[in-house]
Scaffold this motif. Structure first.
Motif, short mmCIF file in Angstrom:
data_model
loop_
_atom_site.label_atom_id
_atom_site.label_comp_id
_atom_site.label_asym_id
_atom_site.label_seq_id
_atom_site.Cartn_x
_atom_site.Cartn_y
_atom_site.Cartn_z
N GLU A 107 0.80 -1.04 0.05
CA GLU A 107 -0.18 0.12 0.06
C GLU A 107 0.88 1.30 0.04
OE1 GLU A 107 -3.26 2.04 2.96
OE2 GLU A 107 -3.09 -0.03 3.01
N ARG A 108 1.85 1.44 0.92
CA ARG A 108 2.88 2.42 1.01
C ARG A 108 3.99 2.10 1.93
NH1 ARG A 108 -0.99 3.34 4.99
NH2 ARG A 108 -0.35 4.24 6.83
N PHE A 109 4.92 3.09 1.88
CA PHE A 109 6.25 2.88 2.52
C PHE A 109 6.14 4.13 3.74
CE2 PHE A 109 7.37 0.80 -1.58
CZ PHE A 109 7.66 -0.23 -0.92
N GLU A 110 6.48 3.84 4.73
CA GLU A 110 6.63 4.77 5.74
C GLU A 110 8.10 4.89 6.44
OE1 GLU A 110 3.95 5.57 8.70
OE2 GLU A 110 2.32 4.94 7.44
N PHE A 111 8.89 5.88 6.37
CA PHE A 111 10.00 6.04 7.04
C PHE A 111 10.15 6.65 8.34
CE2 PHE A 111 10.71 5.51 2.61
CZ PHE A 111 11.76 4.81 2.53
N TYR A 112 10.46 6.08 9.38
CA TYR A 112 10.48 6.47 10.70
C TYR A 112 12.02 6.59 11.41
CZ TYR A 112 5.66 6.03 11.16
OH TYR A 112 4.02 6.17 11.12
N ILE A 125 6.61 -1.15 5.71
CA ILE A 125 6.10 -1.58 4.69
C ILE A 125 4.45 -1.95 4.75
CG2 ILE A 125 6.16 -3.08 2.66
CD1 ILE A 125 9.23 -3.76 3.45
N HIS A 126 3.63 -1.07 4.36
CA HIS A 126 2.40 -1.33 4.61
C HIS A 126 1.75 -2.18 3.60
CE1 HIS A 126 1.45 1.44 7.90
NE2 HIS A 126 2.64 1.89 7.63
N ILE A 127 1.29 -3.32 4.04
CA ILE A 127 0.60 -4.45 2.99
C ILE A 127 -0.75 -4.34 2.75
CG2 ILE A 127 0.47 -6.98 2.45
CD1 ILE A 127 3.35 -5.87 2.58
N LYS A 128 -1.32 -4.23 1.43
CA LYS A 128 -2.58 -4.34 1.34
C LYS A 128 -3.42 -5.68 1.61
CE LYS A 128 -2.04 -1.65 -2.97
NZ LYS A 128 -2.17 -1.70 -4.50
#
Length: 174
Positions: A107-112, A125-128
């Motif tokens: 779905e999207r990538f987020e960096f923290y 790594i957000h998975i659909k």
């Protein structure tokens, strides 16, 4: 997520995808390796080894042997090859922890950036449809602060994901 949950995700992901995984035939255009240890570590280990030999010969055998072992660990740490951690292809990403994941399932990538006693940078790594894969959380988390040259990783991943999503939308309209 624990390591057990990662293996559960991997097994369920491979069972539920419609296209067979062909990682060997993928053409990866970006490879990310672990950060290589400084060469000074090897030099320090060599100096400890020389000092250990002096101690071994002149004074005490047990101290010399323990310093030889310590010096060998430093030398090994400085000379070991960095391992491959992350690869990007036109169809998906491959990580050492999760294996290959297609962009169409992301779905999207987020960096923290976690700041504190053990500060690090992480990629989520957000998975659909994560419940299909029996995941507890909707994302997979990967530490990226130990990667070499990860500065442009965010742009590369977001562009690749955008291109993959455009391809999927075009296929759906046909």
């Amino acid at each position: 997520m624990t390591d057990n949950n990662y293996t559960v995700f991997r097994r369920n992901y491979e069972d539920h995808i419609s296209k067979k995984l062909r990682v060997g035939k993928e053409e990866f255009y970006h490879d990310y390796y672990e950060t290589k240890q400084p060469f000074g570590l090897t030099i320090f280990g060599f100096l400890v080894l020389i000092f250990a030999l002096y101690i071994l010969i002149k004074t005490h055998t047990l101290y010399g042997i323990s310093l030889i072992i310590t010096g060998c660990f430093f030398i090994y740490g400085g000379l070991k090859k960095s391992k491959l951690v992350f690869k990007i292809s036109k169809n998906g990403i491959w990580t050492a922890e999760f294996g290959f994941i297609y962009f169409r399932h992301i779905e999207r990538f987020e960096f923290y950036r976690y700041i504190g006693k053990h500060s690090s940078e992480r990629l989520k790594i957000h998975i659909k449809n994560y419940k299909i894969y029996k995941m507890e959380m909707p994302f997979l988390e990967l530490t990226i602060s130990h990667l070499d040259n990860y500065g442009d990783l965010k742009n590369i991943l977001n562009n690749a994901l955008m291109i993959a999503n455009k391809k999927n939308k075009n296929k759906n309209y046909r």
